[in-house]
Design an enzyme around this catalytic site. Structure first.
Site, PDB file in Angstrom:
ATOM      1  N   GLN A  15       4.191   8.551  -5.318  1.00 22.47           N
ATOM      2  CA  GLN A  15       5.484   8.218  -4.713  1.00 22.47           C
ATOM      3  C   GLN A  15       6.374   7.454  -5.686  1.00 22.47           C
ATOM      4  OE1 GLN A  15       3.831   6.178  -1.284  1.00 22.47           O
ATOM      5  NE2 GLN A  15       4.327   7.907   0.028  1.00 22.47           N
ATOM      6  N   THR A  27       4.730   1.261  -2.602  1.00 21.10           N
ATOM      7  CA  THR A  27       4.470   2.604  -2.111  1.00 21.10           C
ATOM      8  C   THR A  27       2.969   2.718  -1.920  1.00 21.10           C
ATOM      9  OG1 THR A  27       4.285   3.533  -4.334  1.00 21.10           O
ATOM     10  CG2 THR A  27       6.449   3.670  -3.277  1.00 21.10           C
ATOM     11  N   SER A  28       2.566   3.661  -1.094  1.00 24.96           N
ATOM     12  CA  SER A  28       1.147   3.800  -0.778  1.00 24.96           C
ATOM     13  C   SER A  28       0.354   4.492  -1.870  1.00 24.96           C
ATOM     14  CB  SER A  28       0.981   4.579   0.530  1.00 24.96           C
ATOM     15  OG  SER A  28       1.588   3.873   1.577  1.00 24.96           O
ATOM     16  N   THR A  29       0.996   5.387  -2.612  1.00 22.85           N
ATOM     17  CA  THR A  29       0.270   6.138  -3.635  1.00 22.85           C
ATOM     18  C   THR A  29       1.068   6.202  -4.929  1.00 22.85           C
ATOM     19  OG1 THR A  29       1.252   8.264  -3.030  1.00 22.85           O
ATOM     20  CG2 THR A  29      -0.755   7.625  -1.856  1.00 22.85           C
TER      21      THR A  29
END
Length: 166
Positions: free
Chosen positions: A13, A8-10
């Site tokens: 999430q 996930t990007s962050t």
């Protein structure tokens, strides 16, 4: 061995990472490499997964955009896997999975990677246009720094004699 990769990007999430983990386990992954990092940043767990896989293994991801953001990146990863004799499998393809053992699978993966890259470029373009419009209307000033937002509370605590925590 079936090896999974989730990203996930962050850090916010968490549910997305948990869903990927669930799907990868259901697909039979014996080992899962997971990380919370932007696809354009250094992806240590992806590097570890690519190093870990051996001939005959299958690297499994839930979606192509979890693995790579651009077609060039995707094809470079597939080339590394091919050189090691490793298959790539993508789970979320409308109810069926896609793997790179066939020419058709490789074609579909390349096309899907191109569509994902195109979709990302359009999204960024819309975002830039929206920010420019909001700036023109005086509605956009950027993100407020967290420290500034808490300045009054810090001053109040100092006035009350509260000391900083070590």
């Amino acid at each position: 061995m079936i090896v999974g990769y989730a990203r996930t990007s962050t850090a916010e999430q968490e549910a997305g990472l948990a869903a990927q983990d669930r799907d990868l386990r259901a697909a039979g992954c014996g080992r899962i490499f997971a990380e919370r990092v932007s696809s354009v940043a250094k992806r240590d767990q992806l590097a570890a997964a690519l190093d870990f896989v051996r001939e005959g293994d299958t690297l499994t991801v839930t979606k192509p955009d979890r693995l790579a953001r651009s077609v060039a990146d995707l094809l470079a990863i597939v080339a590394k896997l091919d050189a090691k004799g490793v298959t790539l499998r993508v789970l979320s393809m409308g109810g069926t999975s896609l793997d790179t053992t066939s020419p058709t699978g490789k074609l579909m993966l390349t096309m899907l990677g191109a569509v994902a890259e195109f979709e990302r470029a359009l999204m960024l373009e819309r975002q830039r246009e929206g920010i420019a419009k909001a700036k023109e209307e005086g509605k956009y000033r950027g993100r407020v720094p967290t420290a500034q937002r808490q300045a009054d509370a810090v001053r109040q605590m100092k006035a009350e004699g509260v000391r900083p925590v070590d």
